[in-house]
Design an enzyme around this catalytic site. Sequence first.
Site, PDB file in Angstrom:
ATOM      1  N   SER A 440       0.788  -1.233   0.000  1.00  0.00           N
ATOM      2  CA  SER A 440       0.000   0.000   0.000  1.00  0.00           C
ATOM      3  C   SER A 440       0.823   1.288   0.000  1.00  0.00           C
ATOM      4  O   SER A 440       0.284   2.372  -0.117  1.00  0.00           O
ATOM      5  CB  SER A 440      -0.979   0.010   1.186  1.00  0.00           C
ATOM      6  N   LYS A 483      -6.620   3.721   8.602  1.00  0.00           N
ATOM      7  CA  LYS A 483      -5.692   4.641   7.927  1.00  0.00           C
ATOM      8  C   LYS A 483      -6.248   6.071   7.914  1.00  0.00           C
ATOM      9  O   LYS A 483      -5.505   7.041   8.134  1.00  0.00           O
ATOM     10  CB  LYS A 483      -5.430   4.159   6.493  1.00  0.00           C
TER      11      LYS A 483
END
Length: 533
Positions: A440, A483
């Site tokens: 990611s 996140k």
Amino acid sequence: ELGEDEGTDYEVEEYLQKISKAHMPKEVKEKAEKEINRLLKISSSSPDAGVIRTYVDWLLELPWNKKTKDNTDLGKARAILAEDHYGLEEVKERILEYLAVKHIKKDMKGPILCFVGPPGVGKTSVAKSIARAMDRKYVRISLGGVRDEAEIRGHRRTYIGAIPGRIISSIAKVKVNNPVFLLDEIDKLNSDFKGDPASALLEALDPEQNNTFTDHYIEAPFSLQNVMFITTANTTATIPGPLLDRMEVIEISGYTDVEKRNIAEKYLIKKQLSEHGLKENQVNISTNAINEIIERYTRESGVRNLERNIGKLIRKAAVQIVEKNKKSVSINNLNIKKYLGIPKYDYEVAYEEDQVGVVTGLAWTNVGGETLFVEVNTMKGDGKLQLTGQLGDVMKESAMAALSYIKANAVNFNIDYQIFKETDIHVHVPEGAIPKDGPSAGITMATAIISALTKKPVRKDVAMTGEITITGRVLPIGGLKEKLLAAKRAGIKKVVLCSKNKADVSKIDPKIIRSMEIVYADKIDDVVKEALR
């Protein structure tokens, strides 16, 4: 000997009466009667006699036809679930759906649910709450470290001291055949030369097969189709595929700061006061103090450490009440250091000014989301790429893929191709002692490399997360809620995501993302336009 025979006859008669009243299935009843009649042929002092008695006692203890009546009052069930736990809406809805369908279709099979989430989010405790809401008995076995198949399915009767497995013995203990059965830590199962316990669970957790679950000791089919099986796990990665396929997985994500505060105020403070024998008017913990504990004294997805710190505050307050004869103690964010000491954590905040070659990424960890700074330096050399910061293989490959794309499309970014032959590129991800991996950070590393090569600063209030391909496409990632929470804590104003993550964003509480602009990108070119000055 004559007296001994009379005693055996009486014992056999007593057993046969118990068997006739036990409501066993026909084949089990015949098996029990056959075993008891063997007692007449052997001496009562023979070791075999003891084995037979123990076996028949187990058959008599099993609840072949006993069950509790389910609560069909959905309002009452909803109230109990809300009373015990804050949030966990998907879990609560699933239980209410089951109760509603059970009210309509009486012979519905029990569901097999798997709650997956980080430690301390309430997976184990919500199972107990489900049993209370459904008016069912509750039984729990921990599978952590279990490595012997016989723990699940029992030992054969030929072994000395053989007993049924933990599933059958737990059901015999609760004396009903429809309990809420919690299999805790199913992801921690091990296997060795004694067999694979995960394979032994396949039959128990398959709705099509578990109506004839056969324990090695009992050697007769026992129906588990009325049992509501709930399993818990921190990750599905270590659960074997066939076993995972049999369960309905419900993801329980970490709590937001707002959710943690609500849990503390509605549940944890009251629980800790009760455990320490204090009344609510004796200790007053302000909302600011709770926020301070959440942000600066704990770093977790769940609420275990939050509860420990609240317990510590209450114990310190108890010392003051007893020692200094105080009637009440007030704790706020100004005097909390006196009780808990210096704060342990400081969340990474965004840089104060725009930097060249430094980009804010977002990472998922076991204890929630984190901001992750990717730093890139260029120096004279011969085109080497150096990667530091304890990066895993997947992360290293992401950096290589990013550099390949930038080289192939240097013209689009106004980069002279000659620079790649004369420049070494060093990518570093602090903190160096913490291992990092995953795809990611792909777009984060690509943006940092482009910034370092073009000398264009990156906007300090922009964060990003997404996988990159060598054709420059941006791919979706997971752990989005955690996140975005990390981005919010760090004061980020804009977050760049893959456009395929739109569906995930729509499931997140709007309060979390209200203060941030979410921008979607399909190509790395779109990311660069948003991030570089």
